[in-house]
Design an enzyme around this catalytic site. Structure first.
Site, mmCIF file in Angstrom:
data_model
loop_
_atom_site.group_PDB
_atom_site.id
_atom_site.type_symbol
_atom_site.label_atom_id
_atom_site.label_comp_id
_atom_site.label_asym_id
_atom_site.label_seq_id
_atom_site.Cartn_x
_atom_site.Cartn_y
_atom_site.Cartn_z
ATOM 1 N N HIS A 224 -4.602 -9.061 -4.089
ATOM 2 C CA HIS A 224 -5.049 -7.969 -4.550
ATOM 3 C C HIS A 224 -4.126 -7.044 -5.501
ATOM 4 C CE1 HIS A 224 -2.916 -6.167 -0.968
ATOM 5 N NE2 HIS A 224 -2.708 -5.029 -1.838
ATOM 6 N N ASP B 234 -14.846 -7.838 1.964
ATOM 7 C CA ASP B 234 -15.525 -8.491 3.026
ATOM 8 C C ASP B 234 -14.714 -9.684 3.470
ATOM 9 O OD1 ASP B 234 -15.183 -10.429 0.682
ATOM 10 O OD2 ASP B 234 -17.384 -10.744 0.416
ATOM 11 N N SER C 187 2.220 -4.281 0.509
ATOM 12 C CA SER C 187 1.613 -5.212 0.435
ATOM 13 C C SER C 187 2.173 -6.170 -0.476
ATOM 14 C CB SER C 187 0.352 -4.947 -0.430
ATOM 15 O OG SER C 187 -0.569 -3.823 0.139
#
Length: 372
Positions: free
Chosen positions: A164, A229, A305
């Site tokens: 991401h 998801d 992250s």
């Protein structure tokens, strides 16, 4: 029927840990690692680079949700492990893969109000100061991405991070084409080598030296549509630098079950955005796990992250202690635990399949990727 039997064989091999004799030391187990090889490569249209970089990923699907999800079919696994490669000139390719088993192998609106913090009780993070720490292993393996995330050195020219940080699930982020990796180094003045002031009350000033990224690999399991998801299972990417970084790196390894981790704990260091310019280290217990994810409550902020999650265990073959990256810190998940809201920080586990894929990306030779 052949596809189903192959899938069963694949999953059994991927989860099989070769038993080791009882030993007082936490020991790296041996795994049967499958082989993942490219089958075909297609040229794609150049991406638009129009997505905003997000430093965290929020998902309402918690441990029970992931555990209850049906196992992917063999064809789905092949699709998820196929990947896109983005080059520095903006060109893009898609590579389909084959998976082989060798016989000799060994959005929750409620959650949004809390996702910004990711601190659980007392803030247990440690800022790392002084070049004697920052420039030495394992802290020296942590690097900063120009998109704002963290990465970890895993080879002479390769950095492991979260997908991401490069791609939002639908499009590549702004800055992905001119992606750079920053290495923290002492800030010298007038050409001096800098005095060793590690014991001084004032930490030595540091700066980032940047290296451009040559190409980036992102698995199709992340790109398939929606980052909120089950695709969080594939929130990882590998960056290849334009030139070697000349630092010691940390090897990747297959993630053992949480119960086999020393003290049940994991460790990682990252560039949390609430402490600009600081490398922040933390460790904590693993609270839960699925086959693809580790759930923990390590204190973290956006910017961490992509950090490599690692543990230190005994390497029986080499007769020494060895740190390995067993996961990639993805970010925050808001979870409804039987009607009670609870939040976790989540790391993507390096499974045997993911190990085989990442290792092949690094080495380009499956023969060097047989032991996880």
């Amino acid at each position: 029927m052949a596809g189903l039997s192959t899938l069963i064989l694949l999953l059994c091999a991927a989860k099989d840990v070769m038993p080791s004799s009882s030993h007082w030391k936490p020991t790296w187990p041996s795994y049967r690692v499958p082989v993942i090889l490219p089958q075909s490569t297609l040229n794609l249209d150049k991406p638009q680079f129009d997505a905003e970089a997000r430093l965290e990923v929020v998902s309402p699907c918690g441990p029970a949700c992931h555990k209850s999800s049906p196992l992917p079919t063999y064809e789905e696994v092949k699709h998820y492990l196929s990947y896109e490669t983005l080059y520095a000139n903006g060109s893009l390719t898609e590579t389909e893969v084959g998976i082989y088993i060798l016989s000799n192998g060994g959005d929750g609106s409620q959650g949004k109000s809390r996702t910004k913090r990711q601190i659980y009780g007392y803030d247990s993070r440690f800022s790392i100061f002084g070049k004697d720490f920052l420039l030495n292993y394992p802290f020296s393996t942590s690097v900063k991405l120009s998109t704002g995330c963290t990465g970890t050195l895993v080879a002479e020219k390769h950095v492991l991070t979260a997908a991401h940080c490069i791609h939002d699930g639908k499009s590549y982020v702004k800055g992905a084409q001119k992606l750079r990796v920053g290495f923290l180094k002492p800030k010298h003045k007038d050409g001096s080598k800098g005095a060793n002031i590690t014991n001084s009350a004032m930490p030595e000033k540091m700066k980032f030296q940047w290296i451009r990224v040559k190409r980036t690999h992102v698995p199709k399991g992340w790109i398939k549509g929606n980052a909120n998801d089950i695709g969080m299972d594939y929130d990882y990417a590998l960056l290849e630098l334009k030139k070697p970084h000349k630092r010691k790196f940390m090897k990747i390894g297959v993630s053992p079950p949480a119960r086999h981790l020393p003290g049940g704990r994991i460790h990682f260091s990252g560039y949390d955005n609430d402490r600009p310019g600081n490398l922040v280290y933390r460790f904590c217990d693993v609270k839960d796990e699925t086959y693809d994810l580790l759930y923990q409550q390590c204190d973290a902020q956006p910017g961490a992250s992509g950090s490599g999650v690692y543990v230190r265990m005994w390497k029986r073959q080499n007769h020494k202690w060895e740190r390995k990256i067993i996961g990639i810190f993805s970010g925050h998940q808001w979870v409804d635990m039987n009607g009670t809201p609870q939040d976790f920080n989540v790391a993507v586990r390096i499974t045997p399949l993911k190990y085989a894929q990442i290792c092949y990306w690094i080495k380009g030779n499956y023969l060097d990727c047989r032991e996880g």
